[in-house]
Design a protein around this motif. Structure first.
Motif: not given
Length: 420
Positions: A195, A198-200, A219, A222-223, A225, A244, A297, A299
């Motif tokens: 986690a 993993v970038p926003d 996650l 996070h925002r 995604l 998220a 991005r 992932t």
């Protein structure tokens, strides 16, 4: 489709299947159980044929060896692993994207296809998988369908009207389900490491099992995604409903959760049913290198059986037997690495559950991901960034995330040239 058999007139599959045929059935939750449960009887009537399956979550083939059924697959996943152990399943070493393309253009033969369908606002749709079986139905000699009233109808999986349905039955039963995996402390520790990587704004591809489920559970903070995956399960619903996952910043399919299959429970099935924000797309889209590379991005998060000190990854064999498969692992690894800001993460426990066997090894039993493709390996002990390291540095990084009790033996193996 006037004149086709209905639920009052069960399909006699022996009319459609011949000795020597290759018969395809839906994988995982997309299995047409009302049809597959009768295949052992058909085998006794018509003679031997091959059944091509994906992950198996049902009990349809529990007595397959006694019934004389033989199988092929792109992996030994779920209850298909038992079929491999008893010697009735042949596992093809093939990338999922290549498999789907082969069935789509007829290069890989499919004689009879058994589909689970759902009825919806745009007619019939493939229920819970828009996969190689749907592609193969365009070329198959016969297509037999189970229209299940409880199966969700999903956008993107509308059945091509050019596909001829030769017979169908209507059923009203719960689709095969797959509950989220049990998660232990090791999986939670791995998930925390993943986690943090993993970038926003990342777009996620996620695998199946305890570690991917644990990662999704981590996650929630996070925002923005996004989801572009080969499969989705119940944990994805948690992230969407929790805010998220918004898919708002995806470059490809903005605003949409995109997957090839849906493996989960009634909660997932209700959520995706007629939901315009969720699309099931064919592998020509979900696994396409150009599509993945175009998604910033991107992932990819997957699990594996073992990793060796050169970075080679095995997702196919354990204890000398087929387990898992190539599947979409290489497709998504390469696609994510080609994405701007993308990352391909392979996460696994450092040992088996007893702690006696290291999953970081001098040499893997099978090479699923080549050392030239590997990116990031995560265990409960940390993160090994391998993409730009030479052989000696890779080995040191992997030993550092191995279980402490196995590190000395791994270091000694370097002197024997095992990681060369």
């Amino acid at each position: 489709m006037d004149g086709l058999p209905s639920s009052m007139d069960p399909v006699d599959l022996a009319r459609f299947i011949r000795a020597g045929d290759r018969v395809l059935c839906g994988q995982g939750c997309a299995e047409a159980v009302a049809l597959t449960g009768r295949l052992a009887e058909v085998r006794r009537q018509v003679g031997p044929f091959e059944l091509f399956v994906g992950p198996v979550f049902s009990d349809s083939f529990a007595d397959a060896p006694a019934g004389g059924l033989r199988f092929a697959s792109y992996g030994a996943m779920g209850r298909a692993a038992r079929l491999a152990r008893v010697g009735v399943l042949e596992v093809w070493p093939i990338h999922y994207g290549t498999l789907a393309a082969g069935f789509a253009d007829g290069t890989i033969r499919a004689d009879v296809v058994l589909l689970q369908l759902a009825a919806g606002p745009a007619g019939y749709g493939a229920a819970l998988a828009n996969d190689y079986t749907v592609a193969a139905a365009r070329h198959a000699r016969c297509v037999v369908a189970e229209v299940n009233r409880r199966a969700p109808w999903c956008h993107g999986a509308e059945l091509d009207p050019a596909i001829r349905i030769d017979a169908l039955i209507e059923t009203d039963r719960d689709p095969v389900g797959l509950a989220p995996a049990a998660v232990g402390e090791a999986e939670r520790a791995i998930a925390r490491h993943v986690a943090a990587l993993v970038p926003d704004g990342a777009t996620l591809q996620i695998g199946i099992g305890a570690i991917p489920d644990a990662v999704l559970s981590e996650l929630g903070g996070h925002r923005d995604l996004g989801i572009h995956s080969g499969l989705i399960g119940d944990r994805v619903v948690d992230l969407i409903e929790g805010g998220a996952v918004t898919n708002a910043v995806k470059a490809v399919d903005p605003g949409l959760t995109v997957s090839n299959t849906a493996f989960g429970t009634e909660r997932l099935f209700r959520f995706i049913d007629r939901n315009p924000a969720v699309h099931l797309r064919p592998a020509s889209h979900t696994h396409a290198p150009a599509v993945l590379a175009a998604q910033p991005r991107m992932t990819a998060i997957n699990s594996a059986i073992e990793v060796d000190l050169s970075g080679q990854i095995n997702a196919e064999r354990a204890d000398g037997a087929p387990v898992g498969g190539v599947g979409g692992l290489v497709d998504f690894t390469r696609g994510a690495r080609a994405s701007q800001g993308g990352r391909a993460i392979v996460a696994l426990r450092s040992t088996d559950r007893s702690g006696a066997i290291s999953r970081i090894v001098p040499r893997v039993a099978a090479v699923t991901v080549a050392r030239s493709d590997v990116d990031t390996v995560v265990t409960e002990h940390g993160v090994a960034e391998l993409a730009h390291l030479g052989p000696a540095a890779r080995a040191r990084a992997l030993i550092a995330v191995a279980a402490p009790q196995h590190r000395d033996a791994l270091a000694r193996s370097l002197g024997e040239g095992a990681a060369a």
